[in-house]
Design a protein around this motif. Sequence first.
Motif: not given
Length: 423
Positions: A198-217
């Motif tokens: 659990a939380g695996h997808g949330t962590f992944i979304a967080g990494v994406l947004r830490a690199i590309a702050r305004n990407v749609e996820i």
Amino acid sequence: MENQTSERKYLAQIALILEAFGREVEVYPEDWEKRPEGAEYLYRTGVVLVRDEDVQRVVELFRGGQPAEGGIGGVTRLLLPDEVPPDAPEDPSPTQRFLQYADLRLGRGVVTPEHLFYVCPSVSPCPATEPEEVPPGIPPDPVLPTPYLSAGAADGRGVKVVVLDVGWSDAPAAYWLNGVTGDPENAFDGSGRIRPYAGHGTFIAGVLRAIARNVEIVVKSYFTTAGAMWEFDLAEALDEVLDLAPDIISLSAGTRTRFDLPALGLDVFIKTRLNRVNGLTLVAAAGNEASRDYFWPAAFPEAVGVGALADNGKDRAAFSNFGGWVDVYAPGEHLVNAFLTGDYECTEPPNTGQLRSFQGMARWSGTSFATPLVAGLIAGRMSVTGENAKQAADALLAFALTQPVPGVGPVLRATDALGSLQP
């Protein structure tokens, strides 16, 4: 001692999947627990996969068999008959007997098992970590500095990423996740504790947004049983995701396969679906088995296969798969990002039974998390150059080839990869 710990963790991880799937799943080879190399792959009992054009001759060869419903055009899930042909090779597993019989009569790869695909902290002889606690108030790491995320910079604006994972749990304290959407995950067990994976997808979304702050996820919930799902169902899920019109699909899951052949269900999806969508890119984790064996779908030429760098930025992470089929390595060890709030009981040695308390953030390692970092870099480049995802991925991989790390391979670090694009 380290090898013994890895072996115990490996056994614990497979035990978790066997408990969740019961008699529906088998492990190859049958005596995997006694072998130094452990399990090669997990597969579905009483089922094989066949290309649509081969179904009739396979049914005739097997003297029975019933195609299952669903899936995608091009591949059929064939439910095996009860009786194995009497001249089939001897094997304790009826499913393996059917597979070996097909190999002898039709050739390897015409009939394949239905493999079990799993999120990448799972089922690895040298696995990455379970989530680890971090002090309150700690920021995400890695994160691009403010100039990279300001208006007009490489912030992923206008780019859409769909993440196939265990689902999405809102993390209110992680402001960088504002606007992320997805399928809610079943994150807590009956006792109120955080489930494994659990939380695996949330962590992944967080990494994406830490690199590309305004990407749609958009985070989709597919790997809902012990972080795993069947190959046929994954092909169908990927096909469904195309309806969302993503630029990038981020997939931190995969498997090894029988004879290291391309996973049939995913091969059909890539050849008949993915390749027909202009510019769409699949970014996939290379796996955490410390092996050069192919890990699918990352090993497909059409995918961007991502291995993990160690936290020193100079070495390959000890758990990361490797080999010429891995396209690029990116930071994937001891990353910090959004997680759940609650208590988690460790399932892997040497920490089995240890209780960890989380307050919306965690430290985690795995090629699972190097993957969204690369997806975020692709999105960031797209928002500056106007390239589609395939063009941006190709450009970044070409850049990575200009700065290979000896003994590792092509490497992408966030600020190096996007620095030249800043206005």
